[in-house]
Design a protein around this motif. Sequence first.
Motif, PDB file in Angstrom:
ATOM      1  N   ILE A  22       1.785   1.782  -3.500  1.00 34.56           N
ATOM      2  CA  ILE A  22       0.657   2.419  -4.286  1.00 34.56           C
ATOM      3  C   ILE A  22       0.611   3.898  -3.975  1.00 34.56           C
ATOM      4  O   ILE A  22       0.189   4.689  -4.862  1.00 34.56           O
ATOM      5  CB  ILE A  22      -0.595   1.617  -3.910  1.00 34.56           C
ATOM      6  CG1 ILE A  22      -0.876   0.214  -4.384  1.00 34.56           C
ATOM      7  CG2 ILE A  22      -1.851   2.325  -4.124  1.00 34.56           C
ATOM      8  CD1 ILE A  22      -1.694  -0.733  -3.581  1.00 34.56           C
ATOM      9  N   ASP A  23       0.698   4.243  -2.627  1.00 38.06           N
ATOM     10  CA  ASP A  23       0.579   5.481  -2.279  1.00 38.06           C
ATOM     11  C   ASP A  23       1.890   6.504  -2.476  1.00 38.06           C
ATOM     12  O   ASP A  23       1.935   7.689  -2.200  1.00 38.06           O
ATOM     13  CB  ASP A  23       0.453   5.565  -0.479  1.00 38.06           C
ATOM     14  CG  ASP A  23      -1.034   5.249  -0.473  1.00 38.06           C
ATOM     15  OD1 ASP A  23      -1.871   4.992  -1.381  1.00 38.06           O
ATOM     16  OD2 ASP A  23      -1.185   4.712   0.877  1.00 38.06           O
ATOM     17  N   GLU A  71       0.224   1.275 -14.479  1.00 33.45           N
ATOM     18  CA  GLU A  71      -0.658   1.664 -13.513  1.00 33.45           C
ATOM     19  C   GLU A  71      -2.056   1.925 -13.969  1.00 33.45           C
ATOM     20  O   GLU A  71      -1.949   2.759 -15.066  1.00 33.45           O
ATOM     21  CB  GLU A  71      -0.309   2.923 -12.612  1.00 33.45           C
ATOM     22  CG  GLU A  71      -1.058   3.377 -11.483  1.00 33.45           C
ATOM     23  CD  GLU A  71      -0.370   4.251 -10.479  1.00 33.45           C
ATOM     24  OE1 GLU A  71       0.704   4.777 -10.766  1.00 33.45           O
ATOM     25  OE2 GLU A  71      -0.884   4.587  -9.584  1.00 33.45           O
ATOM     26  N   LYS A 129      -4.966  -2.495  -6.337  1.00 36.15           N
ATOM     27  CA  LYS A 129      -4.838  -1.317  -5.319  1.00 36.15           C
ATOM     28  C   LYS A 129      -5.802  -1.711  -4.010  1.00 36.15           C
ATOM     29  O   LYS A 129      -5.434  -1.218  -3.041  1.00 36.15           O
ATOM     30  CB  LYS A 129      -5.098  -0.118  -5.999  1.00 36.15           C
ATOM     31  CG  LYS A 129      -4.290   0.392  -7.067  1.00 36.15           C
ATOM     32  CD  LYS A 129      -4.405   1.715  -7.666  1.00 36.15           C
ATOM     33  CE  LYS A 129      -3.220   2.132  -8.296  1.00 36.15           C
ATOM     34  NZ  LYS A 129      -3.390   3.335  -9.162  1.00 36.15           N
ATOM     35  N   LYS A 130      -6.700  -2.375  -4.398  1.00 36.56           N
ATOM     36  CA  LYS A 130      -7.639  -2.987  -3.134  1.00 36.56           C
ATOM     37  C   LYS A 130      -6.711  -3.751  -2.237  1.00 36.56           C
ATOM     38  O   LYS A 130      -5.899  -4.804  -2.590  1.00 36.56           O
ATOM     39  CB  LYS A 130      -8.910  -3.648  -3.585  1.00 36.56           C
ATOM     40  CG  LYS A 130      -9.499  -4.205  -2.534  1.00 36.56           C
ATOM     41  CD  LYS A 130     -10.689  -5.058  -3.186  1.00 36.56           C
ATOM     42  CE  LYS A 130     -11.627  -5.716  -2.056  1.00 36.56           C
ATOM     43  NZ  LYS A 130     -12.608  -6.621  -2.660  1.00 36.56           N
ATOM     44  N   HIS A 131      -6.864  -3.601  -1.005  1.00 31.49           N
ATOM     45  CA  HIS A 131      -6.111  -4.675  -0.095  1.00 31.49           C
ATOM     46  C   HIS A 131      -6.834  -5.926   0.125  1.00 31.49           C
ATOM     47  O   HIS A 131      -7.986  -5.780   0.650  1.00 31.49           O
ATOM     48  CB  HIS A 131      -6.050  -3.992   1.360  1.00 31.49           C
ATOM     49  CG  HIS A 131      -5.362  -4.787   2.337  1.00 31.49           C
ATOM     50  ND1 HIS A 131      -3.999  -4.970   2.561  1.00 31.49           N
ATOM     51  CD2 HIS A 131      -5.916  -5.628   3.233  1.00 31.49           C
ATOM     52  CE1 HIS A 131      -3.802  -6.151   3.404  1.00 31.49           C
ATOM     53  NE2 HIS A 131      -4.735  -6.554   3.799  1.00 31.49           N
ATOM     54  N   LEU A 178       0.872  -1.411   0.028  1.00 31.22           N
ATOM     55  CA  LEU A 178      -0.046  -0.028  -0.024  1.00 31.22           C
ATOM     56  C   LEU A 178       0.961   1.272   0.004  1.00 31.22           C
ATOM     57  O   LEU A 178       0.530   2.329  -0.595  1.00 31.22           O
ATOM     58  CB  LEU A 178      -0.850   0.060   1.176  1.00 31.22           C
ATOM     59  CG  LEU A 178      -2.218  -0.670   1.170  1.00 31.22           C
ATOM     60  CD1 LEU A 178      -3.216  -0.531   2.307  1.00 31.22           C
ATOM     61  CD2 LEU A 178      -3.142  -0.290  -0.161  1.00 31.22           C
ATOM     62  N   GLU A 192      -6.511   2.709 -12.556  1.00 30.25           N
ATOM     63  CA  GLU A 192      -7.071   2.867 -11.256  1.00 30.25           C
ATOM     64  C   GLU A 192      -7.213   1.639 -10.453  1.00 30.25           C
ATOM     65  O   GLU A 192      -7.591   1.708  -9.068  1.00 30.25           O
ATOM     66  CB  GLU A 192      -8.497   3.359 -11.537  1.00 30.25           C
ATOM     67  CG  GLU A 192      -9.485   2.658 -12.271  1.00 30.25           C
ATOM     68  CD  GLU A 192     -10.823   3.405 -12.329  1.00 30.25           C
ATOM     69  OE1 GLU A 192     -11.966   2.788 -12.188  1.00 30.25           O
ATOM     70  OE2 GLU A 192     -10.681   4.493 -12.737  1.00 30.25           O
ATOM     71  N   ASP A 193      -7.067   0.409 -10.935  1.00 32.17           N
ATOM     72  CA  ASP A 193      -7.148  -0.905 -10.161  1.00 32.17           C
ATOM     73  C   ASP A 193      -5.996  -1.538  -9.953  1.00 32.17           C
ATOM     74  O   ASP A 193      -6.052  -2.367  -8.915  1.00 32.17           O
ATOM     75  CB  ASP A 193      -8.304  -1.740 -11.143  1.00 32.17           C
ATOM     76  CG  ASP A 193      -9.608  -1.119 -11.085  1.00 32.17           C
ATOM     77  OD1 ASP A 193     -10.131  -0.640 -10.170  1.00 32.17           O
ATOM     78  OD2 ASP A 193     -10.179  -1.168 -12.446  1.00 32.17           O
ATOM     79  N   ILE A 194      -4.868  -1.547 -10.621  1.00 35.82           N
ATOM     80  CA  ILE A 194      -3.956  -2.247 -10.246  1.00 35.82           C
ATOM     81  C   ILE A 194      -2.765  -1.670 -10.471  1.00 35.82           C
ATOM     82  O   ILE A 194      -2.695  -0.335 -11.148  1.00 35.82           O
ATOM     83  CB  ILE A 194      -3.933  -3.633 -11.121  1.00 35.82           C
ATOM     84  CG1 ILE A 194      -3.544  -3.124 -12.681  1.00 35.82           C
ATOM     85  CG2 ILE A 194      -5.026  -4.439 -10.957  1.00 35.82           C
ATOM     86  CD1 ILE A 194      -3.339  -4.340 -13.677  1.00 35.82           C
ATOM     87  N   LEU A 195      -1.374  -2.005 -10.002  1.00 37.21           N
ATOM     88  CA  LEU A 195       0.034  -1.271 -10.258  1.00 37.21           C
ATOM     89  C   LEU A 195       0.908  -2.506 -10.596  1.00 37.21           C
ATOM     90  O   LEU A 195       0.746  -3.548 -10.051  1.00 37.21           O
ATOM     91  CB  LEU A 195       0.282  -0.835  -8.603  1.00 37.21           C
ATOM     92  CG  LEU A 195       1.531   0.023  -8.886  1.00 37.21           C
ATOM     93  CD1 LEU A 195       1.485   1.262  -9.552  1.00 37.21           C
ATOM     94  CD2 LEU A 195       2.034   0.506  -7.326  1.00 37.21           C
ATOM     95  N   HIS A 250       0.022  -8.643   1.036  1.00 34.22           N
ATOM     96  CA  HIS A 250      -0.908  -8.026   0.027  1.00 34.22           C
ATOM     97  C   HIS A 250      -0.619  -8.725  -1.301  1.00 34.22           C
ATOM     98  O   HIS A 250       0.439  -8.919  -1.840  1.00 34.22           O
ATOM     99  CB  HIS A 250      -0.457  -6.431  -0.010  1.00 34.22           C
ATOM    100  CG  HIS A 250      -1.191  -5.571  -1.047  1.00 34.22           C
ATOM    101  ND1 HIS A 250      -1.956  -4.586  -0.807  1.00 34.22           N
ATOM    102  CD2 HIS A 250      -1.561  -5.610  -2.494  1.00 34.22           C
ATOM    103  CE1 HIS A 250      -2.548  -3.831  -1.598  1.00 34.22           C
ATOM    104  NE2 HIS A 250      -2.488  -4.758  -2.765  1.00 34.22           N
TER     105      HIS A 250
END
Length: 112
Positions: free
Chosen positions: A9-10, A20, A43-45, A6, A22-25, A96
């Motif tokens: 991601i941040d 990248e 990106k969701k935990h 995370l 909106e959903d994955i990295l 993660h």
Amino acid sequence: MDDLFLKIIDKEIPANIIFEDEDILAFEDINPQAPTHILIIPKKHIAKLSDADISDQKLLGHMLIKANEIAANLKLDNTFRLVINNGANAGQSVFHLHMHLLSGRSFSWPPG
Ligand code: 5GP
């Protein structure tokens, strides 16, 4: 929540980002086990694959399709291995969900 990915991601921790949306990295593994070693994460935990449920179906499919696209963009000659370690005894060290995309050398089977 102590979640290293995370922080990536941040952008609190730097990484070489390959893709990248909106959903994955997708980013390069810090300790590559092959000439190409990319981690693809939601990106969701989700701590591990076995914590995912039917509501994650689209997200998990998206990760696979993007792995294909990344492999094509990197010209991996349609030759790569995807690995998901699920649980500490299966080799998971970061909790993660992540998919390893490995390429650029021969891989043995069964895995160690
Ligand atoms: P696992 O063992 O959980 O399947 O995979 C975790 C992966 O994350 C390992 O391959 C490890 O090298 C990678 N990793 C751990 N910390 C970092 C980090 O700070 N940055 C990047 N880019 N990769 C990391």
